[in-house]
Scaffold this active site. Structure first.
Site, PDB file in Angstrom:
ATOM      1  N   GLN A   1       8.670 -37.301  -4.993  1.00 13.57           N
ATOM      2  CA  GLN A   1       9.233 -37.443  -6.336  1.00 13.57           C
ATOM      3  C   GLN A   1       9.062 -38.872  -6.841  1.00 13.57           C
ATOM      4  OE1 GLN A   1      10.453 -35.487  -8.630  1.00 13.57           O
ATOM      5  NE2 GLN A   1      11.217 -37.100  -9.990  1.00 13.57           N
ATOM      6  N   GLU A   2       9.204 -39.831  -5.947  1.00  9.39           N
ATOM      7  CA  GLU A   2       9.125 -41.238  -6.339  1.00  9.39           C
ATOM      8  C   GLU A   2       7.688 -41.702  -6.577  1.00  9.39           C
ATOM      9  OE1 GLU A   2      11.356 -43.367  -7.087  1.00  9.39           O
ATOM     10  OE2 GLU A   2      13.231 -42.471  -6.412  1.00  9.39           O
ATOM     11  N   SER A   3       6.780 -41.353  -5.671  1.00  7.13           N
ATOM     12  CA  SER A   3       5.444 -41.968  -5.715  1.00  7.13           C
ATOM     13  C   SER A   3       4.285 -41.003  -5.517  1.00  7.13           C
ATOM     14  CB  SER A   3       5.356 -43.029  -4.616  1.00  7.13           C
ATOM     15  OG  SER A   3       5.381 -42.405  -3.330  1.00  7.13           O
TER      16      SER A   3
END
Length: 482
Positions: free
Chosen positions: A311-313
């Protein structure tokens, strides 16, 4: 002779008494009056289900699934142990129910009059429909009259009755009822292009789309119908009453809502492009980093940690945002310093720090929040900050909700962006709607990893079983020739 006869009668009586002491339920289980007593006597509730990613599955953490958790709670309410028994299809389930080899069938079974005539049914606890699934990029039929190729269904006589009724409207309608493959296995064959159409439960299709985005829904075959547990036709009213009371309590306490959120909440969100990209990343990128996620998982599930990183990267160790957060876990400079790491673009340092930070956030939460739900609160804090999470909990309480219940807090997160609410809060404006979606995405990504690996393992098991069977057949052929 008379003395011998009396001794035989006495011996038989003692034998039956001894058997009754050891196996009393063998005599109790088949009678209407004693079904409930049989469960209490044996000290176990036998529940039949189908192994899939919603109802029941096992992994390294043990038994899981919507039906498992609900059945476990019911068994606990009866004061007995739970024993789950898995079957391939609904007819196998019902056959075992007829034979009283299980006490109830729980597999998101849709209501049908044919089943209601044959069995007792418990209270409705969800709803679903039958849908026609096809493979994306193939021609999408608009109705059953457009279907020119084979339709496959699992072994489900109630569904077949429905199709026979539809056949009156669509005379050319034909189908193949497969008595060996599960509904999930049929959907996998459809996704791989081995068969053209499958009619399946809408819940199972939505769940499978999360790992097989090639699956598409053409249309609903039926309207939505209630989902029930099924009991033997002759079940003592004590068991029915106990089940009714349990289901009412599960509704009132929020148990049902929490289970729906846990197992069904994420499956309604489906984006073909995003899911296809994600599955490609699971197959090709995740293996590079999964050892690190497992190494630093701590008290977390490593697959959840991996989902946060995606989700972040998107598992890019060099990812950078306009606000300056960097790395596979997208850490700020302050967080990196707090976690004492020097290089945010180093995958191992970033994953270690991200995990430690999540553990720290969890430790800041009050004990009044259930352990299993703390991670969702912590993820909100990871995304928009601990202060805004505190505001969201306070706002939930002000609006009459439970600040310790994830479902209550979750629905109020978007209000953090509305002036009439954030102007009254200590930490002010926050993009709460983004935090809401952030957690939803992570839950969906995590479940997809879990189920991708579960399906892979099942296919390996099935392939090995097929190979063993083939070897055995060859040996038998060779022996016959000899």
């Amino acid at each position: 002779m008379k003395g011998l006869f009396l001794r035989i009668i006495t011996a038989l009586a003692l034998l039956f008494w001894a058997i009754d002491m050891v196996f009393p339920w063998q005599f109790l289980r088949h009678t209407e009056e004693n079904h409930y007593a049989a469960i209490q006597s044996r000290g176990a509730l036998y529940v039949g289900t189908i192994n899939n990613q919603i109802s029941y599955f096992t992994n390294n953490d043990g038994e899981r699934g919507f039906e498992y958790e609900l059945a476990k709670a019911f068994a606990d309410s009866l004061g007995v142990e739970l024993e789950m028994k898995t079957f391939d299809n609904q007819e196998q389930l019902f056959d075992e129910l007829d034979k009283h080899n299980i006490d109830l069938a729980a597999a998101h079974i849709l209501y049908h009059p044919k089943n209601a005539e044959r069995f007792q049914i418990g209270p409705a606890y969800h709803s679903a429909s039958w849908q026609l699934a096809y493979r994306k990029n193939e021609n999408r039929p608009k109705n059953l009259g457009n279907v020119k190729k084979d339709i496959y269904i699992s072994n489900n006589l109630a569904l077949e009755e429905t199709l026979k009724e539809l056949q009156k409207q669509y005379p050319q309608l034909t189908w193949k009822r497969n008595q060996t493959l599960t509904q999930e296995e049929l959907l996998l064959q459809l996704a791989e292009g081995k068969i053209p159409y499958v009619i399946a439960n809408s819940i199972d299709i939505a769940a499978m789309q999360q790992i097989k985005p090639e699956l598409a829904i053409a249309f609903d075959i039926t309207d939505e119908a209630n989902v029930h547990w099924y009991l033997p036709n002759k079940s003592y009213h004590d068991l029915q009453t106990a089940l009714l009371n349990f289901m009412n309590n599960a509704e009132e306490t929020g148990l049902l809502d929490n289970l729906k959120e846990k197992y069904l909440g994420h499956i309604s969100q489906f984006d073909y492009v995003d899911t296809r990209s994600y599955m490609n990343a699971i197959e090709n990128t995740l293996p590079q980093y999964s050892p690190l996620f497992e190494k630093y998982q701590g008290e977390l599930d490593w697959r959840l940690l991996a989902a946060v990183a995606y989700q972040e990267s998107h598992w890019d160790p060099h990812a950078t945002s306009p606000t300056g957060v960097r790395g596979i876990m997208m850490l700020t400079k302050n967080t990196a310093q707090h976690m004492k790491i020097s290089d945010r673009t180093n995958p191992e340092q970033s994953i270690k720090a991200g995990s430690e930070y999540l553990h720290w956030l969890i430790s800041q939460l009050p004990e009044s929040i259930e352990k299993e739900e703390k991670i969702w609160f912590a993820l909100v804090a990871y995304n928009i900050g601990l202060g805004h999470l505190i505001d969201a909990r306070r706002l939930t309480q002000n609006l009459g909700g439970n600040p310790d219940n994830w479902l209550d807090v979750k629905k109020n997160l978007p209000l953090l962006a509305e002036k009439r609410y954030y102007s009254q809060l200590k930490y002010g404006y926050a993009r709460g709607y983004e935090a809401y979606q952030y957690v939803e995405n992570i839950r969906r990504y995590m479940n997809s990893i879990v189920n991708y690996h579960r399906v892979q393992e099942n296919q390996i098991i099935n392939d090995n079983a097929s190979n063993e069977s083939a070897v055995k057949n060859l040996e038998e052929i060779k022996e016959n020739k000899d």
